[in-house]
Design an enzyme around this catalytic site. Structure first.
Site, PDB file in Angstrom:
ATOM      1  N   TYR A 198      23.868  -5.811   8.572  1.00  0.00           N
ATOM      2  CA  TYR A 198      24.970  -6.179   9.523  1.00  0.00           C
ATOM      3  C   TYR A 198      24.782  -5.540  10.803  1.00  0.00           C
ATOM      4  O   TYR A 198      23.438  -4.676  10.902  1.00  0.00           O
ATOM      5  CB  TYR A 198      26.078  -5.419   8.871  1.00  0.00           C
ATOM      6  CG  TYR A 198      25.999  -3.831   8.614  1.00  0.00           C
ATOM      7  CD1 TYR A 198      26.494  -2.903   9.963  1.00  0.00           C
ATOM      8  CD2 TYR A 198      25.674  -3.215   7.656  1.00  0.00           C
ATOM      9  CE1 TYR A 198      26.370  -1.675   9.851  1.00  0.00           C
ATOM     10  CE2 TYR A 198      25.374  -1.695   7.765  1.00  0.00           C
ATOM     11  CZ  TYR A 198      25.896  -1.151   8.750  1.00  0.00           C
ATOM     12  OH  TYR A 198      25.809   0.297   8.583  1.00  0.00           O
ATOM     13  N   CYS A 199      25.295  -5.934  11.875  1.00  0.00           N
ATOM     14  CA  CYS A 199      25.242  -5.332  12.970  1.00  0.00           C
ATOM     15  C   CYS A 199      26.478  -5.485  13.859  1.00  0.00           C
ATOM     16  O   CYS A 199      27.669  -5.728  13.166  1.00  0.00           O
ATOM     17  CB  CYS A 199      24.399  -5.973  13.822  1.00  0.00           C
ATOM     18  SG  CYS A 199      24.470  -7.991  14.106  1.00  0.00           S
ATOM     19  N   THR A 200      26.782  -5.048  15.216  1.00  0.00           N
ATOM     20  CA  THR A 200      27.879  -5.200  15.875  1.00  0.00           C
ATOM     21  C   THR A 200      28.456  -6.444  15.823  1.00  0.00           C
ATOM     22  O   THR A 200      29.874  -6.616  15.357  1.00  0.00           O
ATOM     23  CB  THR A 200      27.632  -4.782  17.335  1.00  0.00           C
ATOM     24  OG1 THR A 200      26.793  -3.731  17.425  1.00  0.00           O
ATOM     25  CG2 THR A 200      28.923  -4.616  18.072  1.00  0.00           C
TER      26      THR A 200
END
Length: 343
Positions: A198-200
């Site tokens: 996951y990331c922003t």
């Protein structure tokens, strides 16, 4: 024909105040194979400038990465223009949870070699050959599986103020650094473990998923829409929220609060705090975490040295900066030796 921003941030802020119009902060990205990026770049600027769109947009042969502020009355026209571009039709727009009319104060559409700097010279993998996208509900189930390794693909200063429970949070300054670390740590589990990232907003995970598939990982997943979309789905669907703290964002807001958990500390006194600031000394501008008490005591600077410089008349400060670039401390993101309680 105007193809570049001509107003200063201060001038734009005044115009926004005078207009009194609500603005929407949003972001989107799309990996695609773009032919003439200069024409594409100019096309975007011309259309978006007329709609008073502001933001930071990167275009490259591999696609587009956009973080924007759009006047609310112009949103439908903006969306119509996006849909008129074949590979952007119905692209997912991540709408910010916390709105700020001044999240962006200039329109910058820049040509880059890549829309996400990865430091890779490997041209043999296709960035569009991505891993499996999962929504918030499937993501929650996946990360409960003991055969899942959950990885935060962001940098240390982002995960420091907020991350998912049980996530691996590499202590890195760049996205490129994390790619090798994760591959090395999981090299013996390319077939038996589920790699969930996951990331922003999803853009870094999407490139990482294609890269890890290229490197032989068999079960690669990413959180669709990143933390931004996850927070929206959790709220609208009444799901369990497995995220703790704030989501770091790359505009003037610096973060959106997802939960009330404060998981980080002031870099100057060690008290619980998750507020990122930039040092007031323009020659430093270091990004770090600072509580209100320390902000008052040090006049929003990262050190007494910077505070003393910042007290000088503007002309003296400019003379000190003349001929010098900003200290590389700005890129250390909270790792300066001046910070006693840095991570």
């Amino acid at each position: 024909m105007q193809l570049y921003n001509k107003l200063s941030a201060k001038e734009r802020a005044i115009l926004i105040d005078e207009a009194g119009t609500d603005r929407l902060t949003l972001s989107f990205y799309k990996y695609a194979h773009i032919g003439n990026i200069q024409i594409f770049r100019n096309h975007l600027f011309i259309h978006w400038d007329t709609l008073e769109v502001l933001g930071r947009i990167y275009v490259a042969k591999e696609g587009i990465n956009a973080q924007l502020s759009v006047p609310a009355p112009n949103f439908e026209e903006f969306k119509k223009h996006l849909d008129s571009i074949s590979f952007l039709e119905n692209v997912r727009l991540n709408i910010a949870r916390e709105q700020d009319a001044k999240s962006f104060l200039k329109l910058k559409v820049k040509i880059r070699n890549k829309i996400v700097a990865d430091g890779l010279n490997d041209t043999t993998f296709d960035v569009t050959n991505k891993g499996v996208h999962v929504d918030a509900q499937k993501f929650n189930k996946l990360i409960e599986d003991p055969n899942t390794v959950l990885v935060d693909m962001r940098n240390h200063y982002e995960s420091e103020i907020g991350h998912f429970k049980g996530a691996v949070t590499p202590d890195v300054d760049t996205f490129r650094d994390s790619l090798d670390i994760i591959e090395e740590d999981l090299k013996d589990h390319k077939e038996d473990k589920k790699l969930v990232m996951y990331c922003t907003g999803g853009i870094r995970c999407e490139k990482a998923s294609a890269y890890y598939k290229h490197k032989g990982f068999k079960n690669v997943f990413q959180l669709e829409g990143g933390i931004i979309e996850y927070a929206r789905q959790v709220e609208t669907q009444g799901l369990e929220n497995k995220f703790l703290g704030k989501n770091f964002v790359f505009d003037h807001r610096r973060a959106e609060r997802i939960t009330e958990d404060v998981i980080s500390s002031c870099h100057q006194c060690g008290k619980p705090c998750d507020t990122h600031v930039n040092c007031e000394n323009e020659a430093c501008h270091l990004l770090f975490i600072q509580c209100e008490e320390c902000a008052k005591a040090l006049e929003r600077c990262c050190s007494t040295e910077c505070m003393e410089i910042n007290r000088l008349p503007d002309e003296e400060q400019k003379a000190l900066r003349k001929g010098k670039g900003n200290s590389n401390k700005i890129f250390k993101k909270g790792r300066s030796e001046a910070l006693k309680y840095k991570k």
